[in-house]
Write a protein that holds these residues in place. Structure first.
Motif, PDB file in Angstrom:
ATOM      1  N   ARG A  13       0.614  -0.685  -0.052  1.00 37.63           N
ATOM      2  CA  ARG A  13      -0.234   0.270  -0.164  1.00 37.63           C
ATOM      3  C   ARG A  13       0.738   0.767   0.401  1.00 37.63           C
ATOM      4  O   ARG A  13       1.461   2.104   0.897  1.00 37.63           O
ATOM      5  CB  ARG A  13      -0.852   0.288   1.271  1.00 37.63           C
ATOM      6  CG  ARG A  13      -1.826  -1.132   0.942  1.00 37.63           C
ATOM      7  CD  ARG A  13      -3.073  -1.305   2.276  1.00 37.63           C
ATOM      8  NE  ARG A  13      -1.986  -1.516   3.634  1.00 37.63           N
ATOM      9  CZ  ARG A  13      -2.976  -1.387   4.728  1.00 37.63           C
ATOM     10  NH1 ARG A  13      -3.319  -0.881   5.125  1.00 37.63           N
ATOM     11  NH2 ARG A  13      -2.199  -1.640   5.700  1.00 37.63           N
ATOM     12  N   VAL A  14       1.202   1.920  -1.113  1.00 34.09           N
ATOM     13  CA  VAL A  14       1.648   3.132  -1.515  1.00 34.09           C
ATOM     14  C   VAL A  14       1.111   4.082  -2.118  1.00 34.09           C
ATOM     15  O   VAL A  14      -0.093   3.797  -2.357  1.00 34.09           O
ATOM     16  CB  VAL A  14       2.681   2.771  -2.138  1.00 34.09           C
ATOM     17  CG1 VAL A  14       3.670   1.658  -1.471  1.00 34.09           C
ATOM     18  CG2 VAL A  14       3.278   2.406  -3.014  1.00 34.09           C
ATOM     19  N   ALA A  15       1.474   5.244  -1.603  1.00 30.11           N
ATOM     20  CA  ALA A  15       1.245   6.401  -2.601  1.00 30.11           C
ATOM     21  C   ALA A  15       1.368   6.848  -4.275  1.00 30.11           C
ATOM     22  O   ALA A  15       0.117   6.867  -4.388  1.00 30.11           O
ATOM     23  CB  ALA A  15       0.903   7.824  -1.725  1.00 30.11           C
ATOM     24  N   SER A  16       2.258   6.363  -4.146  1.00 27.64           N
ATOM     25  CA  SER A  16       3.207   6.531  -6.278  1.00 27.64           C
ATOM     26  C   SER A  16       3.276   5.277  -5.906  1.00 27.64           C
ATOM     27  O   SER A  16       4.121   4.675  -4.849  1.00 27.64           O
ATOM     28  CB  SER A  16       3.491   7.920  -5.610  1.00 27.64           C
ATOM     29  OG  SER A  16       2.404   8.761  -5.494  1.00 27.64           O
ATOM     30  N   GLU A  17       3.794   4.383  -7.203  1.00 21.10           N
ATOM     31  CA  GLU A  17       3.791   3.458  -7.703  1.00 21.10           C
ATOM     32  C   GLU A  17       5.273   4.706  -8.215  1.00 21.10           C
ATOM     33  O   GLU A  17       5.647   5.287  -8.655  1.00 21.10           O
ATOM     34  CB  GLU A  17       3.417   3.141  -9.035  1.00 21.10           C
ATOM     35  CG  GLU A  17       2.625   2.192  -8.080  1.00 21.10           C
ATOM     36  CD  GLU A  17       1.049   1.318  -9.644  1.00 21.10           C
ATOM     37  OE1 GLU A  17       2.247   1.274 -10.485  1.00 21.10           O
ATOM     38  OE2 GLU A  17       0.936   0.867  -9.468  1.00 21.10           O
ATOM     39  N   LEU A  18       6.790   3.125  -7.900  1.00 19.69           N
ATOM     40  CA  LEU A  18       7.580   3.412  -8.619  1.00 19.69           C
ATOM     41  C   LEU A  18       8.225   2.225  -9.097  1.00 19.69           C
ATOM     42  O   LEU A  18       8.342   1.241  -8.784  1.00 19.69           O
ATOM     43  CB  LEU A  18       8.465   4.386  -7.041  1.00 19.69           C
ATOM     44  CG  LEU A  18      10.666   4.058  -7.120  1.00 19.69           C
ATOM     45  CD1 LEU A  18      10.140   5.726  -7.264  1.00 19.69           C
ATOM     46  CD2 LEU A  18      10.791   3.970  -5.730  1.00 19.69           C
ATOM     47  N   LYS A  85       3.178   9.869 -10.654  1.00 14.83           N
ATOM     48  CA  LYS A  85       2.621  11.417  -9.849  1.00 14.83           C
ATOM     49  C   LYS A  85       1.071  10.373  -9.299  1.00 14.83           C
ATOM     50  O   LYS A  85       0.248   9.345 -10.187  1.00 14.83           O
ATOM     51  CB  LYS A  85       1.528  12.239 -10.864  1.00 14.83           C
ATOM     52  CG  LYS A  85       1.385  13.244 -10.498  1.00 14.83           C
ATOM     53  CD  LYS A  85       1.287  14.440 -11.378  1.00 14.83           C
ATOM     54  CE  LYS A  85       1.378  15.601 -10.512  1.00 14.83           C
ATOM     55  NZ  LYS A  85       1.474  17.055 -11.548  1.00 14.83           N
ATOM     56  N   GLY A  86       0.140  10.807  -8.392  1.00 14.36           N
ATOM     57  CA  GLY A  86      -1.220   9.965  -7.735  1.00 14.36           C
ATOM     58  C   GLY A  86      -1.266   8.616  -7.638  1.00 14.36           C
ATOM     59  O   GLY A  86      -0.866   8.094  -7.500  1.00 14.36           O
ATOM     60  N   LYS A  87      -2.373   8.425  -8.496  1.00 13.85           N
ATOM     61  CA  LYS A  87      -2.545   6.886  -8.617  1.00 13.85           C
ATOM     62  C   LYS A  87      -2.586   6.537  -9.927  1.00 13.85           C
ATOM     63  O   LYS A  87      -2.591   5.141 -10.237  1.00 13.85           O
ATOM     64  CB  LYS A  87      -3.795   6.635  -8.456  1.00 13.85           C
ATOM     65  CG  LYS A  87      -4.442   6.849  -6.787  1.00 13.85           C
ATOM     66  CD  LYS A  87      -3.926   5.739  -5.922  1.00 13.85           C
ATOM     67  CE  LYS A  87      -4.880   6.283  -4.728  1.00 13.85           C
ATOM     68  NZ  LYS A  87      -3.691   5.647  -3.962  1.00 13.85           N
ATOM     69  N   LEU A  88      -1.418   7.126 -10.887  1.00 12.63           N
ATOM     70  CA  LEU A  88      -0.460   6.395 -12.093  1.00 12.63           C
ATOM     71  C   LEU A  88      -0.199   5.260 -12.010  1.00 12.63           C
ATOM     72  O   LEU A  88       0.715   5.332 -11.096  1.00 12.63           O
ATOM     73  CB  LEU A  88      -0.321   7.611 -12.482  1.00 12.63           C
ATOM     74  CG  LEU A  88      -0.875   8.860 -13.537  1.00 12.63           C
ATOM     75  CD1 LEU A  88       0.144   9.644 -14.052  1.00 12.63           C
ATOM     76  CD2 LEU A  88      -2.364   8.071 -14.365  1.00 12.63           C
ATOM     77  N   GLY A  89      -0.261   4.419 -13.310  1.00 13.16           N
ATOM     78  CA  GLY A  89      -0.005   3.307 -12.643  1.00 13.16           C
ATOM     79  C   GLY A  89       1.768   3.327 -12.998  1.00 13.16           C
ATOM     80  O   GLY A  89       1.664   4.046 -14.454  1.00 13.16           O
ATOM     81  N   ALA A  90       2.779   2.723 -13.011  1.00 10.68           N
ATOM     82  CA  ALA A  90       4.078   2.607 -12.962  1.00 10.68           C
ATOM     83  C   ALA A  90       4.360   1.871 -14.532  1.00 10.68           C
ATOM     84  O   ALA A  90       5.683   2.953 -15.659  1.00 10.68           O
ATOM     85  CB  ALA A  90       5.245   1.705 -12.539  1.00 10.68           C
ATOM     86  N   SER A  91       3.806   0.973 -15.528  1.00  9.82           N
ATOM     87  CA  SER A  91       3.710   1.178 -16.798  1.00  9.82           C
ATOM     88  C   SER A  91       3.341   2.084 -17.766  1.00  9.82           C
ATOM     89  O   SER A  91       4.191   2.579 -18.119  1.00  9.82           O
ATOM     90  CB  SER A  91       2.337  -0.116 -16.949  1.00  9.82           C
ATOM     91  OG  SER A  91       1.327   0.548 -16.954  1.00  9.82           O
TER      92      SER A  91
END
Length: 184
Positions: A13-18, A85-91
């Motif tokens: 559970r993270v705020a932003s994907e890395l 940024k935000g909930k955008l996925g790393a892909s």
């Protein structure tokens, strides 16, 4: 030798994907290491870098993007990473960064970009030796890698010899999907 992409996804559970990409590259003893430093500088150094302008400012996909060429005595890594940024996925970020890399591989870089990168790398080198501690650290590092404590003096001349064609060549040679390990 790596012959295909390696990928690891860690879920939490993270705020932003890395995400982080790492490519196998040459050791510091090879001239390609200088072109790799210039490439990393053009792509990732500061808010005027290609990656920051494109992925953070223009496309508004990421909070941050960065990368560097780590070239020690033995073969090193060219590492790139981005925090979405935000909930955008790393892909989405990976695709955008890889598109930027592909464009650089196809069209190359300008002489002006290389000149600016070499100036920044030269300033970083000079700044690093302003204190006795910095000079000692640099001499020790260079002694460990090259076995020649004053070798760092040659670095500036090696950077000055890097051309746009060299930067494009190393981008094509090292930044290939089969040479990449990814962690999301």
């Amino acid at each position: 030798e790596q012959n295909e992409e390696r990928r690891l996804t860690i879920r939490d559970r993270v705020a932003s994907e890395l995400f982080a990409h790492a490519y196998h590259v040459t050791p510091a003893t090879e001239d390609d290491s200088y072109a790799l430093d210039v490439l990393a500088n053009i792509l990732f150094e500061g808010t005027s870098s290609r990656a920051y302008r494109t992925l953070v400012d223009d496309k508004d996909l990421m909070i941050s993007v960065g990368g560097s060429a780590y070239t020690p005595t033995y073969p090193g890594l060219f590492v790139m990473s981005g925090m979405m940024k935000g909930k955008l996925g790393a892909s989405k970020g990976e695709a955008a960064l890889l598109s930027l890399i592909g464009e650089l591989q196809d069209k190359g870089v300008t002489a002006q970009e290389v000149t600016r990168a070499v100036k920044q790398l030269t300033v970083q080198l000079v700044d690093s030796v302003r204190t006795p501690h910095g000079l000692g650290q640099l001499i020790g590092t260079v002694q460990m890698i090259f076995g020649e404590p004053q070798r760092f003096i040659e670095d500036i001349n090696k950077y000055l010899k890097v051309t746009p064609a060299d930067v494009q060549r190393v981008a094509l040679k090292y930044l290939s999907p089969n040479n990449r390990s990814v962690v999301v």
